[in-house]
Design an enzyme around this catalytic site. Structure first.
Site, mmCIF file in Angstrom:
data_model
loop_
_atom_site.group_PDB
_atom_site.id
_atom_site.type_symbol
_atom_site.label_atom_id
_atom_site.label_comp_id
_atom_site.label_asym_id
_atom_site.label_seq_id
_atom_site.Cartn_x
_atom_site.Cartn_y
_atom_site.Cartn_z
ATOM 1 N N THR A 127 0.822 -1.209 0.000
ATOM 2 C CA THR A 127 0.000 0.000 0.000
ATOM 3 C C THR A 127 0.859 1.263 0.000
ATOM 4 O O THR A 127 2.009 1.236 0.453
ATOM 5 C CB THR A 127 -0.886 -0.005 1.267
ATOM 6 O OG1 THR A 127 -1.542 1.246 1.382
ATOM 7 C CG2 THR A 127 -0.078 -0.247 2.531
ATOM 8 N N ASP A 128 0.275 2.362 -0.448
ATOM 9 C CA ASP A 128 0.995 3.647 -0.398
ATOM 10 C C ASP A 128 1.137 4.153 1.042
ATOM 11 O O ASP A 128 1.947 5.031 1.322
ATOM 12 C CB ASP A 128 0.293 4.715 -1.264
ATOM 13 C CG ASP A 128 -1.154 4.991 -0.882
ATOM 14 O OD1 ASP A 128 -1.663 4.350 0.059
ATOM 15 O OD2 ASP A 128 -1.777 5.856 -1.525
ATOM 16 N N GLU A 129 0.336 3.585 1.961
ATOM 17 C CA GLU A 129 0.349 4.104 3.339
ATOM 18 C C GLU A 129 1.693 3.889 4.034
ATOM 19 O O GLU A 129 1.977 4.530 5.049
ATOM 20 C CB GLU A 129 -0.774 3.463 4.166
ATOM 21 C CG GLU A 129 -2.129 3.725 3.567
ATOM 22 C CD GLU A 129 -3.293 3.538 4.535
ATOM 23 O OE1 GLU A 129 -3.066 3.419 5.747
ATOM 24 O OE2 GLU A 129 -4.427 3.515 4.055
ATOM 25 N N TYR A 149 -1.780 -0.622 10.963
ATOM 26 C CA TYR A 149 -1.959 -1.294 9.662
ATOM 27 C C TYR A 149 -0.748 -1.053 8.762
ATOM 28 O O TYR A 149 -0.127 -1.998 8.259
ATOM 29 C CB TYR A 149 -3.243 -0.793 8.974
ATOM 30 C CG TYR A 149 -3.283 -1.075 7.479
ATOM 31 C CD1 TYR A 149 -3.376 -2.382 6.992
ATOM 32 C CD2 TYR A 149 -3.207 -0.035 6.539
ATOM 33 C CE1 TYR A 149 -3.397 -2.640 5.619
ATOM 34 C CE2 TYR A 149 -3.233 -0.289 5.178
ATOM 35 C CZ TYR A 149 -3.329 -1.584 4.719
ATOM 36 O OH TYR A 149 -3.345 -1.840 3.366
ATOM 37 N N LYS A 195 2.153 -3.558 7.294
ATOM 38 C CA LYS A 195 2.402 -3.731 5.854
ATOM 39 C C LYS A 195 3.870 -3.394 5.543
ATOM 40 O O LYS A 195 4.520 -4.087 4.760
ATOM 41 C CB LYS A 195 1.480 -2.834 5.024
ATOM 42 C CG LYS A 195 0.021 -3.232 4.993
ATOM 43 C CD LYS A 195 -0.261 -4.576 4.327
ATOM 44 C CE LYS A 195 -0.062 -4.577 2.841
ATOM 45 N NZ LYS A 195 -0.483 -5.884 2.235
HETATM 46 P P1 NAD Z 1 -9.866 -7.084 2.003
HETATM 47 O O1 NAD Z 1 -9.873 -6.809 3.466
HETATM 48 O O2 NAD Z 1 -11.087 -6.751 1.203
HETATM 49 O O3 NAD Z 1 -9.554 -8.630 1.745
HETATM 50 C C1 NAD Z 1 -8.553 -9.316 2.447
HETATM 51 C C2 NAD Z 1 -8.700 -10.802 2.150
HETATM 52 O O4 NAD Z 1 -7.654 -11.487 2.836
HETATM 53 C C3 NAD Z 1 -10.028 -11.404 2.644
HETATM 54 O O5 NAD Z 1 -10.573 -12.254 1.654
HETATM 55 C C4 NAD Z 1 -9.615 -12.195 3.882
HETATM 56 O O6 NAD Z 1 -10.447 -13.321 4.129
HETATM 57 C C5 NAD Z 1 -8.198 -12.604 3.514
HETATM 58 N N1 NAD Z 1 -7.382 -12.875 4.701
HETATM 59 C C6 NAD Z 1 -7.238 -12.088 5.800
HETATM 60 N N2 NAD Z 1 -6.426 -12.685 6.694
HETATM 61 C C7 NAD Z 1 -6.049 -13.879 6.148
HETATM 62 C C8 NAD Z 1 -5.209 -14.936 6.586
HETATM 63 N N3 NAD Z 1 -4.611 -14.911 7.779
HETATM 64 N N4 NAD Z 1 -5.027 -15.988 5.756
HETATM 65 C C9 NAD Z 1 -5.626 -16.035 4.538
HETATM 66 N N5 NAD Z 1 -6.456 -15.079 4.089
HETATM 67 C C10 NAD Z 1 -6.662 -14.002 4.881
HETATM 68 O O7 NAD Z 1 -8.588 -6.343 1.434
HETATM 69 P P2 NAD Z 1 -8.391 -5.511 0.087
HETATM 70 O O8 NAD Z 1 -8.870 -4.142 0.297
HETATM 71 O O9 NAD Z 1 -8.879 -6.308 -1.050
HETATM 72 O O10 NAD Z 1 -6.784 -5.458 0.050
HETATM 73 C C11 NAD Z 1 -6.050 -6.523 -0.498
HETATM 74 C C12 NAD Z 1 -4.568 -6.206 -0.391
HETATM 75 O O11 NAD Z 1 -4.273 -5.012 -1.096
HETATM 76 C C13 NAD Z 1 -4.069 -6.000 1.040
HETATM 77 O O12 NAD Z 1 -2.796 -6.583 1.138
HETATM 78 C C14 NAD Z 1 -4.005 -4.484 1.181
HETATM 79 O O13 NAD Z 1 -3.009 -4.119 2.111
HETATM 80 C C15 NAD Z 1 -3.637 -4.074 -0.229
HETATM 81 N N6 NAD Z 1 -4.096 -2.740 -0.653
HETATM 82 C C16 NAD Z 1 -5.406 -2.385 -0.523
HETATM 83 C C17 NAD Z 1 -5.841 -1.151 -1.002
HETATM 84 C C18 NAD Z 1 -7.290 -0.707 -0.906
HETATM 85 O O14 NAD Z 1 -7.602 0.440 -1.232
HETATM 86 N N7 NAD Z 1 -8.211 -1.561 -0.518
HETATM 87 C C19 NAD Z 1 -4.912 -0.277 -1.599
HETATM 88 C C20 NAD Z 1 -3.573 -0.675 -1.687
HETATM 89 C C21 NAD Z 1 -3.183 -1.928 -1.228
HETATM 90 O O1 DAU Z 2 -4.151 4.059 0.525
HETATM 91 C C1 DAU Z 2 -4.396 2.695 0.414
HETATM 92 C C2 DAU Z 2 -5.236 2.233 1.573
HETATM 93 O O2 DAU Z 2 -6.550 2.725 1.366
HETATM 94 C C3 DAU Z 2 -5.256 0.720 1.741
HETATM 95 O O3 DAU Z 2 -3.959 0.269 2.022
HETATM 96 C C4 DAU Z 2 -6.221 0.304 2.857
HETATM 97 O O4 DAU Z 2 -6.293 -1.108 2.925
HETATM 98 C C5 DAU Z 2 -7.580 0.868 2.542
HETATM 99 O O5 DAU Z 2 -8.487 0.560 3.573
HETATM 100 C C6 DAU Z 2 -7.512 2.380 2.337
HETATM 101 O O6 DAU Z 2 -7.221 3.058 3.587
HETATM 102 P P1 DAU Z 2 -7.972 4.400 4.038
HETATM 103 O O7 DAU Z 2 -7.873 4.526 5.487
HETATM 104 O O8 DAU Z 2 -7.533 5.549 3.189
HETATM 105 O O9 DAU Z 2 -9.482 3.999 3.550
HETATM 106 P P2 DAU Z 2 -10.907 4.211 4.255
HETATM 107 O O10 DAU Z 2 -11.945 3.853 3.244
HETATM 108 O O11 DAU Z 2 -10.978 3.588 5.600
HETATM 109 O O12 DAU Z 2 -10.957 5.802 4.479
HETATM 110 C C7 DAU Z 2 -10.826 6.716 3.390
HETATM 111 C C8 DAU Z 2 -10.837 8.121 3.972
HETATM 112 O O13 DAU Z 2 -12.150 8.399 4.483
HETATM 113 C C9 DAU Z 2 -9.898 8.306 5.134
HETATM 114 O O14 DAU Z 2 -9.352 9.617 5.090
HETATM 115 C C10 DAU Z 2 -10.789 8.167 6.370
HETATM 116 C C11 DAU Z 2 -12.127 8.700 5.885
HETATM 117 N N1 DAU Z 2 -13.320 8.062 6.487
HETATM 118 C C12 DAU Z 2 -13.421 6.712 6.448
HETATM 119 C C13 DAU Z 2 -14.514 6.060 6.999
HETATM 120 C C14 DAU Z 2 -14.619 4.552 6.963
HETATM 121 C C15 DAU Z 2 -14.329 8.852 7.052
HETATM 122 O O15 DAU Z 2 -14.248 10.080 7.048
HETATM 123 N N2 DAU Z 2 -15.404 8.208 7.600
HETATM 124 C C16 DAU Z 2 -15.552 6.846 7.618
HETATM 125 O O16 DAU Z 2 -16.555 6.333 8.136
#
Ligand code: NAD
Ligand code: DAU
Length: 378
Positions: A135-137, A184, A188
């Site tokens: 992730t970019d975080e 988180y 990562k």
């Molecule tokens: P998600 O939470 O929707 O899905 C995570 C999946 O991993 C689920 O299916 C869960 O059952 C599985 N999982 C969790 N723990 C596990 C374990 N111990 N063993 C096997 N499976 C397990 O996540 P997402 O948003 O699809 O993110 C996927 C990946 O991409 C993550 O690594 C996250 O850090 C990365 N990522 C997410 C975002 C975003 O915006 N969502 C952005 C950048 C990177």
């Molecule tokens: O940048 C990549 C990341 O983006 C991924 O690595 C993470 O897995 C993914 O969850 C996401 O993280 P964020 O914290 O940015 O996403 P989230 O949807 O939780 O929140 C987006 C923005 O909105 C953040 O600034 C927090 C704000 N927010 C979020 C929720 C859930 C609110 O203001 N209210 C809310 O209820």
């Protein structure tokens, strides 16, 4: 060429799009979706491909070293695309242990299993690949600086040569040092270091990518976009953290999946690629777009639901701004996002409104019975 690829976390949001893309695009590959099915895993995300002959689901924890090692031996696994993780920042603030366990120890157990199996083969690491999705975080947070007193957002030119709107002059590039703030992103970051260490120490062919915020179908409704679409539909309060001024850089999930495909096949071993669409938005502005779009699609007066906006206590350690510079990926591997944000968000809102059954299953918890009904507990 035939290949067997394990995709971890394939029942989650991004993983399900990656599994679908690979299963459909590469009938000659065998795709194994390895997922523990935590609260975030939902096999209904993959209903359309679950009967394909080149797809197999395995319920397993990535922390289960023995299980993974045996699976790799039995299935002759050539590649791993690793997405499984605990992914929600708010949960990591409440329960950091689970994040360290899954994201750090889980990644390490996958690496160790892959090392043990691949090193036992006569060809060793030849033709093998361990691709870690991050992730970019991990880069921390950027400031909202602006040149010459111009109020952000201002138009700027990326090193790829394209103009886009930005809220600050700095961007996350691959060379930046890691400065994670949340449990988180700290977990990562640690997993990214382990992946690189396995390349540097053992010669494992690894790649790491760092992507910005994804949006699109099948995202668990604890994250901003699906949560707010569902709340607007049901006229429930929209909890905006702080002043809603934080900036995120949004990418349509299918564009992330296409980037993963490109990088898995063409990326250079040991490299890092940042993935993002130069698409920065303040939370409050995105929330207004969501309200207007849901209202319009439901035939309500546009903007009627602005009164649902409710400012609440800010997230602890809330990162101010994320902005990815994906020029390296665009220049070196020719990937580009396919969708403009306006088009992507319209598509996304329509999808959630048209798939109320999916949303109801998730919010009621019924989706957790899908595995038993499909696989009978196998
Ligand atoms: P998600 O939470 O929707 O899905 C995570 C999946 O991993 C689920 O299916 C869960 O059952 C599985 N999982 C969790 N723990 C596990 C374990 N111990 N063993 C096997 N499976 C397990 O996540 P997402 O948003 O699809 O993110 C996927 C990946 O991409 C993550 O690594 C996250 O850090 C990365 N990522 C997410 C975002 C975003 O915006 N969502 C952005 C950048 C990177
Ligand atoms: O940048 C990549 C990341 O983006 C991924 O690595 C993470 O897995 C993914 O969850 C996401 O993280 P964020 O914290 O940015 O996403 P989230 O949807 O939780 O929140 C987006 C923005 O909105 C953040 O600034 C927090 C704000 N927010 C979020 C929720 C859930 C609110 O203001 N209210 C809310 O209820």
């Amino acid at each position: 060429m035939k290949k067997t690829i394990v995709i971890t976390g394939g029942a989650g949001f991004i993983g399900s799009h990656v599994v679908r893309l690979f299963v459909n695009k590469y009938p000659e590959y065998r795709i194994i979706n390895l997922d523990k099915l935590t609260y975030a895993g939902n096999l209904a995300n993959l209903k359309d491909i679950e009967d394909k002959p080149n797809y197999r689901f395995v319920r397993m924890d990535i922390c289960d070293f023995e299980g993974i090692y045996k699976l790799m031996q039995d299935e002759h696994v050539d590649g791993i695309i690793h997405l499984a993780a605990e992914s929600h920042v708010d949960r990591s603030i409440k329960d950091p242990f689970t994040f360290a366990q899954t994201n750090v120890m889980g990644t390490l157990s996958l690496l160790q299993a892959a090392k043990a199996y691949w090193e036992s083969l006569p060809e060793k690491y030849e033709g093998k690949r361990f691709y870690h999705i991050s992730t970019d975080e991990v880069y921390g947070a950027l400031e909202m600086t602006h040149p010459d007193g111009i109020e952000p957002p201002f138009s700027t030119k990326a090193s790829s040569g394209k103009h886009h709107l930005a809220y600050g002059e700095k961007f996350f590039t691959e060379e930046l040092k890691y400065q994670p703030h949340s449990p988180y992103s700290a977990a990562k970051a640690s997993s990214d270091h382990f992946v690189r260490a396995f390349h540097d120490t053992f010669g494992m062919p690894t790649i790491v990518t760092n992507c910005s915020n994804n949006y699109g179908p099948y995202q668990f409704p604890e994250k901003l976009i699906p949560l707010f679409i569902n709340n607007i539909r049901h006229r429930k309060a929209l909890p905006v953290y702080g002043k809603g001024e934080n900036v995120r850089d949004w990418l349509y999930v299918e564009d992330h999946a296409r980037a993963i495909d490109t990088i898995f096949h063409k990326g250079k071993i040991a490299e890092t690629y940042n993935i993002g669409g130069f698409n920065e938005w303040k939370n409050i502005d995105i929330i207004k777009v969501l309200i207007n779009t849901v209202d319009r699609l439901l035939g309500r007066p546009e903007g009627q639901d602005m009164d649902l906006i409710t400012y609440v206590t800010d997230r602890a350690g809330h990162d101010l701004r994320y902005a990815i510079d994906s020029s390296k990926l665009q220049k070196e591997l020719g990937w580009e996002p396919s969708l403009q944000f306006e088009e992507g968000i319209e598509k996304t809102v329509r999808w959630y409104l048209d798939n109320q059954e999916w949303m109801d299953n998730v919010t009621s918890g019924d989706y957790q019975n899908y595995y038993e009904s499909m696989y009978g507990g196998r």
